[in-house]
Design an enzyme around this catalytic site. Sequence first.
Site, PDB file in Angstrom:
ATOM      1  N   TYR A 107       3.054 135.914  -0.995  1.00  0.00           N
ATOM      2  CA  TYR A 107       2.804 135.400  -2.210  1.00  0.00           C
ATOM      3  C   TYR A 107       1.353 135.899  -2.779  1.00  0.00           C
ATOM      4  O   TYR A 107       1.269 136.501  -3.748  1.00  0.00           O
ATOM      5  CB  TYR A 107       3.043 133.873  -2.622  1.00  0.00           C
TER       6      TYR A 107
ATOM      7  N   ARG B 212      -8.606 119.618  -1.585  1.00  0.00           N
ATOM      8  CA  ARG B 212      -8.037 120.575  -2.675  1.00  0.00           C
ATOM      9  C   ARG B 212      -8.848 120.423  -3.806  1.00  0.00           C
ATOM     10  O   ARG B 212      -9.277 119.265  -4.196  1.00  0.00           O
ATOM     11  CB  ARG B 212      -6.634 120.780  -2.608  1.00  0.00           C
TER      12      ARG B 212
ATOM     13  N   ASP C 171      -2.763 126.007   6.622  1.00  0.00           N
ATOM     14  CA  ASP C 171      -3.325 125.071   5.712  1.00  0.00           C
ATOM     15  C   ASP C 171      -5.107 125.075   5.834  1.00  0.00           C
ATOM     16  O   ASP C 171      -4.982 124.344   6.929  1.00  0.00           O
ATOM     17  CB  ASP C 171      -2.823 123.946   5.940  1.00  0.00           C
TER      18      ASP C 171
ATOM     19  N   ALA D 193       4.584 134.874 -15.637  1.00  0.00           N
ATOM     20  CA  ALA D 193       5.985 134.994 -15.057  1.00  0.00           C
ATOM     21  C   ALA D 193       5.788 135.641 -13.740  1.00  0.00           C
ATOM     22  O   ALA D 193       5.411 136.546 -13.351  1.00  0.00           O
ATOM     23  CB  ALA D 193       6.709 136.035 -15.713  1.00  0.00           C
TER      24      ALA D 193
ATOM     25  N   ASN E 110      -5.623 124.239  -7.359  1.00  0.00           N
ATOM     26  CA  ASN E 110      -4.482 123.385  -7.659  1.00  0.00           C
ATOM     27  C   ASN E 110      -4.098 122.958  -9.346  1.00  0.00           C
ATOM     28  O   ASN E 110      -4.964 122.184  -9.482  1.00  0.00           O
ATOM     29  CB  ASN E 110      -4.478 122.284  -6.702  1.00  0.00           C
TER      30      ASN E 110
HETATM   31  N1  LIG Z   1       1.011 125.998 -10.798  1.00  0.00           N
HETATM   32  C1  LIG Z   1       0.017 126.289  -9.872  1.00  0.00           C
HETATM   33  O1  LIG Z   1      -0.739 125.425  -9.237  1.00  0.00           O
HETATM   34  C2  LIG Z   1      -0.490 127.596  -9.838  1.00  0.00           C
HETATM   35  C3  LIG Z   1      -1.676 128.107  -9.033  1.00  0.00           C
HETATM   36  C4  LIG Z   1      -1.967 129.309  -9.045  1.00  0.00           C
HETATM   37  C5  LIG Z   1      -1.523 130.400  -9.562  1.00  0.00           C
HETATM   38  N2  LIG Z   1      -0.270 130.021 -10.241  1.00  0.00           N
HETATM   39  C6  LIG Z   1       0.194 131.180 -11.154  1.00  0.00           C
HETATM   40  O2  LIG Z   1       0.605 130.521 -12.492  1.00  0.00           O
HETATM   41  C7  LIG Z   1       1.628 131.139 -13.042  1.00  0.00           C
HETATM   42  C8  LIG Z   1       2.753 130.158 -13.645  1.00  0.00           C
HETATM   43  O3  LIG Z   1       3.065 129.014 -12.666  1.00  0.00           O
HETATM   44  P1  LIG Z   1       3.775 127.940 -12.659  1.00  0.00           P
HETATM   45  O4  LIG Z   1       3.258 126.667 -11.839  1.00  0.00           O
HETATM   46  O5  LIG Z   1       3.862 127.587 -14.350  1.00  0.00           O
HETATM   47  O6  LIG Z   1       5.139 128.331 -12.318  1.00  0.00           O
HETATM   48  P2  LIG Z   1       6.602 128.119 -13.142  1.00  0.00           P
HETATM   49  O7  LIG Z   1       7.707 128.621 -11.960  1.00  0.00           O
HETATM   50  O8  LIG Z   1       6.843 126.831 -13.720  1.00  0.00           O
HETATM   51  O9  LIG Z   1       6.668 129.407 -14.218  1.00  0.00           O
HETATM   52  C9  LIG Z   1       6.904 130.777 -14.040  1.00  0.00           C
HETATM   53  C10 LIG Z   1       7.844 131.147 -15.011  1.00  0.00           C
HETATM   54  O10 LIG Z   1       7.984 132.615 -14.928  1.00  0.00           O
HETATM   55  C11 LIG Z   1       9.375 132.925 -15.311  1.00  0.00           C
HETATM   56  N3  LIG Z   1       9.673 134.182 -14.427  1.00  0.00           N
HETATM   57  C12 LIG Z   1       9.768 134.497 -13.137  1.00  0.00           C
HETATM   58  N4  LIG Z   1      10.060 135.553 -12.964  1.00  0.00           N
HETATM   59  C13 LIG Z   1      10.219 136.366 -14.314  1.00  0.00           C
HETATM   60  C14 LIG Z   1      10.700 137.494 -14.639  1.00  0.00           C
HETATM   61  N5  LIG Z   1      10.768 138.569 -13.685  1.00  0.00           N
HETATM   62  N6  LIG Z   1      10.624 137.916 -16.136  1.00  0.00           N
HETATM   63  C15 LIG Z   1      10.480 136.537 -16.877  1.00  0.00           C
HETATM   64  N7  LIG Z   1      10.181 135.294 -16.619  1.00  0.00           N
HETATM   65  C16 LIG Z   1       9.798 135.172 -15.282  1.00  0.00           C
HETATM   66  C17 LIG Z   1      10.093 131.644 -14.532  1.00  0.00           C
HETATM   67  O11 LIG Z   1      11.489 131.401 -15.294  1.00  0.00           O
HETATM   68  C18 LIG Z   1       9.037 130.320 -15.110  1.00  0.00           C
HETATM   69  O12 LIG Z   1       9.395 129.892 -16.234  1.00  0.00           O
HETATM   70  C19 LIG Z   1       2.427 132.044 -12.083  1.00  0.00           C
HETATM   71  O13 LIG Z   1       2.333 133.305 -11.892  1.00  0.00           O
HETATM   72  C20 LIG Z   1       1.559 131.205 -10.599  1.00  0.00           C
HETATM   73  O14 LIG Z   1       1.807 132.470  -9.511  1.00  0.00           O
HETATM   74  C21 LIG Z   1       0.370 128.589 -10.342  1.00  0.00           C
END
Ligand SMILES: NC(=O)c1ccc[n+]([C@@H]2O[C@H](COP(=O)([O-])OP(=O)(O)OC[C@H]3O[C@@H](n4cnc5c(N)ncnc54)[C@H](O)[C@@H]3O)[C@@H](O)[C@H]2O)c1
Length: 322
Positions: free
Chosen positions: A139, A217, A280, A72, A168
């Site tokens: 972030y 990437r 970038d 989250a 990614n």
């Molecule tokens: N997708 C990527 O490429 C990527 C890359 C690096 C890191 N991340 C990390 O992975 C994690 C998941 O990313 P994602 O792409 O699935 O994002 P996403 O936005 O799809 O999922 C995040 C989830 O967290 C929930 N959320 C946010 N704040 C909250 C809170 N305070 N309490 C409860 N729920 C909460 C949101 O509703 C959402 O369902 C994140 O922490 C992100 O920083 C993602």
Amino acid sequence: MGNKYLVTGGAGYVGSVVAQHLLEAGHRVTVLDDLSTGFREGVPAGAEFIEGRIQDAARWLDASYDGVLHFAAFSQVGESVAKPEEYWANNVGGTMELLAAMRSAGVRTLVFSSTAATYGEPVSTPITESDPTAPTSPYGASKLAVDHMISGEAAAHGLAAVSLRYFNVAGAYGDCGERHDPESHLIPLVLQVALGRRESISVYGGDYPTPDGTCVRDYIHVADLAEAHLLALDAATAGEHLICNLGNGNGFSVREVIETVRSVTGHPVPEVVAERRGGDPAVLVASAATAQERLGWKPSRADLAGIVSDAWAFARRRENGS
Ligand SMILES: NC(=O)c1ccc[n+]([C@@H]2O[C@H](COP(=O)([O-])OP(=O)(O)OC[C@H]3O[C@@H](n4cnc5c(N)ncnc54)[C@H](O)[C@@H]3O)[C@@H](O)[C@H]2O)c1
């Protein structure tokens, strides 16, 4: 019977895929998500769902849990520049409450979603975990702050913790796939062109010092990522905070991604070369050597065409409403 895990953010993209993998491995899963960017229907069947915030985790967390997988967070780089206070409050403040809840409930295992954005501009390629961390956005800074917080918790209070620094993430797994709104990730954006929902794809900068002039990437299949989380639960050791990069170890350029989408979808996908965006880096590629050595993890879906095909199948299913 398997273990019982709390998956924060399990209604989001990565969390839902990991929750599905945990269920398939025979574990019990409770998803805690406030649906701020996630979707109720994204929670895999078989998981218990609590609509709530990590800030209030103490209301639900108890000693029956074997560990927490913490996804989250707010995760849009651009938004974090415009609203840094929301990123500090949610990502850092929220995790502080989650760690306190884990401490009082006696839940002593954590796997955390960290990010490549903690490194900022790379000093060398591929990026290793000992490289300097100098995030270029609130972030990335908020995620790095959480990593520091977790290191302290492990050293002082014996938490068994693993931070996985994703590069990614792409692709889909069954009914779980990427649906950010607004979307900022390249593969789903290019697929929106193929679906006819966007006229063209913008390529930010065609004059980088890379083989075809576009940014490179490291794309990792979300199912490979999920497997790393299960291995991380096994590898977590009391009092240690292990940090592992997760990537393919193999970069693909923006133009290679667009070409791959063209060949997978059969759509011409017009592209428009635009100005470079500030901040970038030309190349962002992970060394996954630590993950291989400490977790025994190796990506098995590193082929870009496979990653794009899975994302395309998911995007088309959503478009057709199935
Ligand atoms: N997708 C990527 O490429 C990527 C890359 C690096 C890191 N991340 C990390 O992975 C994690 C998941 O990313 P994602 O792409 O699935 O994002 P996403 O936005 O799809 O999922 C995040 C989830 O967290 C929930 N959320 C946010 N704040 C909250 C809170 N305070 N309490 C409860 N729920 C909460 C949101 O509703 C959402 O369902 C994140 O922490 C992100 O920083 C993602």
